[in-house]
Design a protein around this motif. Sequence first.
Motif, PDB file in Angstrom:
ATOM      1  N   GLU A  78       0.847  -1.192   0.000  1.00 33.97           N
ATOM      2  CA  GLU A  78       0.000   0.000   0.000  1.00 33.97           C
ATOM      3  C   GLU A  78       0.877   1.235   0.000  1.00 33.97           C
ATOM      4  O   GLU A  78       1.893   1.280   0.697  1.00 33.97           O
ATOM      5  N   TYR A  79       0.481   2.215  -0.802  1.00 34.00           N
ATOM      6  CA  TYR A  79       1.249   3.451  -0.891  1.00 34.00           C
ATOM      7  C   TYR A  79       0.352   4.545  -1.432  1.00 34.00           C
ATOM      8  O   TYR A  79      -0.782   4.299  -1.833  1.00 34.00           O
ATOM      9  N   GLU A  80       0.860   5.766  -1.408  1.00 34.34           N
ATOM     10  CA  GLU A  80       0.079   6.912  -1.870  1.00 34.34           C
ATOM     11  C   GLU A  80       0.900   7.696  -2.882  1.00 34.34           C
ATOM     12  O   GLU A  80       2.063   7.993  -2.659  1.00 34.34           O
ATOM     13  N   TRP A  88       8.278   7.547  -2.960  1.00 38.19           N
ATOM     14  CA  TRP A  88       7.118   7.416  -2.078  1.00 38.19           C
ATOM     15  C   TRP A  88       7.345   6.243  -1.132  1.00 38.19           C
ATOM     16  O   TRP A  88       8.095   5.321  -1.424  1.00 38.19           O
ATOM     17  N   GLN A 139      -3.526   9.861  -3.872  1.00 37.45           N
ATOM     18  CA  GLN A 139      -4.423   8.711  -4.057  1.00 37.45           C
ATOM     19  C   GLN A 139      -3.807   7.449  -3.468  1.00 37.45           C
ATOM     20  O   GLN A 139      -2.635   7.162  -3.699  1.00 37.45           O
ATOM     21  N   GLN A 140      -4.641   6.697  -2.716  1.00 37.29           N
ATOM     22  CA  GLN A 140      -4.193   5.422  -2.163  1.00 37.29           C
ATOM     23  C   GLN A 140      -4.072   4.413  -3.300  1.00 37.29           C
ATOM     24  O   GLN A 140      -4.960   4.317  -4.146  1.00 37.29           O
ATOM     25  N   ARG A 141      -2.986   3.671  -3.322  1.00 35.61           N
ATOM     26  CA  ARG A 141      -2.752   2.672  -4.361  1.00 35.61           C
ATOM     27  C   ARG A 141      -2.341   1.349  -3.706  1.00 35.61           C
ATOM     28  O   ARG A 141      -1.880   1.337  -2.573  1.00 35.61           O
ATOM     29  N   THR A 142      -2.496   0.281  -4.466  1.00 36.77           N
ATOM     30  CA  THR A 142      -2.071  -1.034  -3.979  1.00 36.77           C
ATOM     31  C   THR A 142      -1.353  -1.785  -5.099  1.00 36.77           C
ATOM     32  O   THR A 142      -1.550  -1.499  -6.289  1.00 36.77           O
TER      33      THR A 142
END
Length: 135
Positions: free
Chosen positions: A35-37, A123, A41-44
Amino acid sequence: MMSAILSMALVLGASGLAGAADEKAADPVGTWKCEYEIGGQQRTSTLKVKKDGDNLSATMAWPDQEETKVKDLKFKDGTLTFSAVRKLPQVEDGITIEYKLKIEGDQIKGKGESDFGGEKREWDIEAKRQKTEKP
């Protein structure tokens, strides 16, 4: 005399367990949900690491991209480094992302870094090892 032997056995037993825990702490094999941003926006993504003999191999997948093999996979001192190509509609050749991830038990903390139009961006990434269901 007996209590001295018993306390020595407890010390030796505890240090043996600590050694085993350290080995497990640095085990990259498994499926990791990352998980990261980026851009607010949150992303996976999903990282899958396999071991074949002494060799490690891995794939990375995103919700909108099938698994792709990672390149230059290295694992040293609990840190996993590799690169993967992220396909994006607006970028013909995709974007190469460099990963540096520190494994601690069933968790990873690290960074992703890439070049977006000549600008380096970095990030934070956090991941958890997914529990595999036993048959």
